[in-house]
Design a protein around this motif. Structure first.
Motif, short mmCIF file in Angstrom:
data_model
loop_
_atom_site.label_atom_id
_atom_site.label_comp_id
_atom_site.label_asym_id
_atom_site.label_seq_id
_atom_site.Cartn_x
_atom_site.Cartn_y
_atom_site.Cartn_z
N SER A 281 0.83 -1.20 0.00
CA SER A 281 0.00 0.00 0.00
C SER A 281 0.87 1.26 0.00
N ILE A 282 1.90 1.28 0.84
CA ILE A 282 2.78 2.44 0.92
C ILE A 282 3.52 2.66 -0.39
N LEU A 283 4.00 1.58 -1.00
CA LEU A 283 4.70 1.70 -2.27
C LEU A 283 3.77 2.21 -3.37
N ALA A 284 2.52 1.76 -3.37
CA ALA A 284 1.56 2.22 -4.38
C ALA A 284 1.27 3.71 -4.21
N ILE A 285 1.12 4.15 -2.97
CA ILE A 285 0.87 5.58 -2.71
C ILE A 285 2.08 6.40 -3.13
N ALA A 286 3.28 5.94 -2.78
CA ALA A 286 4.51 6.66 -3.13
C ALA A 286 4.66 6.78 -4.65
N PHE A 287 4.33 5.71 -5.37
CA PHE A 287 4.40 5.74 -6.82
C PHE A 287 3.39 6.74 -7.39
N GLN A 288 2.18 6.71 -6.87
CA GLN A 288 1.13 7.62 -7.34
C GLN A 288 1.48 9.07 -7.04
N GLU A 289 2.06 9.33 -5.88
CA GLU A 289 2.41 10.69 -5.47
C GLU A 289 3.72 11.19 -6.11
N LYS A 290 4.44 10.29 -6.77
CA LYS A 290 5.75 10.62 -7.37
C LYS A 290 6.73 11.13 -6.30
N HIS A 291 6.76 10.40 -5.19
CA HIS A 291 7.66 10.72 -4.09
C HIS A 291 9.12 10.42 -4.43
N LEU B 68 6.38 14.80 12.16
CA LEU B 68 7.66 15.18 11.58
C LEU B 68 7.55 15.69 10.16
N TYR B 69 6.39 15.59 9.56
CA TYR B 69 6.24 16.02 8.18
C TYR B 69 5.12 17.04 8.01
N PRO B 70 5.14 18.12 8.75
CA PRO B 70 4.05 19.09 8.57
C PRO B 70 4.03 19.72 7.18
N LYS B 71 5.16 19.71 6.49
CA LYS B 71 5.22 20.31 5.15
C LYS B 71 4.77 19.34 4.06
N ASP B 72 4.72 18.05 4.36
CA ASP B 72 4.31 17.06 3.36
C ASP B 72 3.50 15.96 4.03
N PRO B 73 2.21 16.17 4.22
CA PRO B 73 1.38 15.16 4.87
C PRO B 73 1.18 13.90 4.03
N THR B 74 1.62 13.90 2.77
CA THR B 74 1.51 12.70 1.94
C THR B 74 2.67 11.74 2.19
N SER B 75 3.67 12.16 2.92
CA SER B 75 4.85 11.33 3.15
C SER B 75 4.49 10.01 3.82
N LYS B 76 5.24 8.99 3.48
CA LYS B 76 5.08 7.65 4.06
C LYS B 76 6.46 7.12 4.42
N PHE B 77 6.49 6.13 5.30
CA PHE B 77 7.77 5.53 5.65
C PHE B 77 7.59 4.06 5.99
N LEU B 78 8.65 3.30 5.81
CA LEU B 78 8.76 1.91 6.21
C LEU B 78 10.08 1.73 6.94
N TRP B 79 10.07 0.93 7.98
CA TRP B 79 11.33 0.60 8.65
C TRP B 79 11.33 -0.87 9.01
N LEU C 110 15.49 2.47 7.29
CA LEU C 110 14.34 3.35 7.23
C LEU C 110 14.23 3.90 5.82
N CYS C 111 13.09 3.69 5.17
CA CYS C 111 12.82 4.25 3.85
C CYS C 111 11.73 5.31 4.00
N ILE C 112 12.01 6.48 3.49
CA ILE C 112 11.06 7.59 3.55
C ILE C 112 10.70 7.97 2.12
N TYR C 113 9.41 8.05 1.87
CA TYR C 113 8.87 8.44 0.56
C TYR C 113 8.23 9.81 0.76
N THR C 114 8.73 10.83 0.07
CA THR C 114 8.27 12.18 0.34
C THR C 114 8.54 13.12 -0.84
N HIS C 115 7.90 14.27 -0.79
CA HIS C 115 8.18 15.36 -1.73
C HIS C 115 9.26 16.28 -1.19
N LEU C 116 9.64 16.13 0.07
CA LEU C 116 10.64 17.00 0.68
C LEU C 116 12.02 16.75 0.07
#
Length: 103
Positions: A30-40, A61-72, A82-88
């Motif tokens: 699910s997280i990978l699909a969201i990251a792909f869709q968001e172009k993180h 920790l991500y007030p500037k990018d609420p779409t961010s996701k992470f896996l650890w 730790l993998c972080i998927y973000t626009h930051l």
């Protein structure tokens, strides 16, 4: 355990010596699909044992990018990956990771 996932998952070859919990595989998928869709962007970090992930989250920790996701995950009882998927950018992401562990 009969409910673990081994071999292949949705077309991906999994290492033969590892069994995966279905809930964890669904979460990662699910997280990978969201990251792909968001172009993180993807940033990967190694963190020492003892790092507390309970304060880590999109709204803390991500007030500037609420779409961010992470896996650890724990690797060899030695450290965490730790993998972080973000626009930051990398600097903003590093600030967030430093809040977890300054090492």
């Amino acid at each position: 355990m009969a409910t673990t996932i081994q071999g292949y998952y949705k077309g991906l070859h999994l290492p033969s010596y590892i069994e995966y919990d279905p809930h964890n595989m669904q979460k990662a998928n699910s997280i990978l699909a969201i990251a792909f869709q968001e172009k993180h962007q993807l940033y990967e970090f190694e963190l020492p044992i003892g790092t507390k992930f309970d304060q880590f989250g999109a709204y803390k920790l991500y007030p500037k990018d609420p779409t961010s996701k992470f896996l650890w995950k724990l690797v060899k009882n030695d450290h965490y990956n730790l993998c972080i998927y973000t626009h930051l950018d990398i600097d903003a992401t590093l600030k967030c990771v430093n809040k977890l562990n300054s090492d």
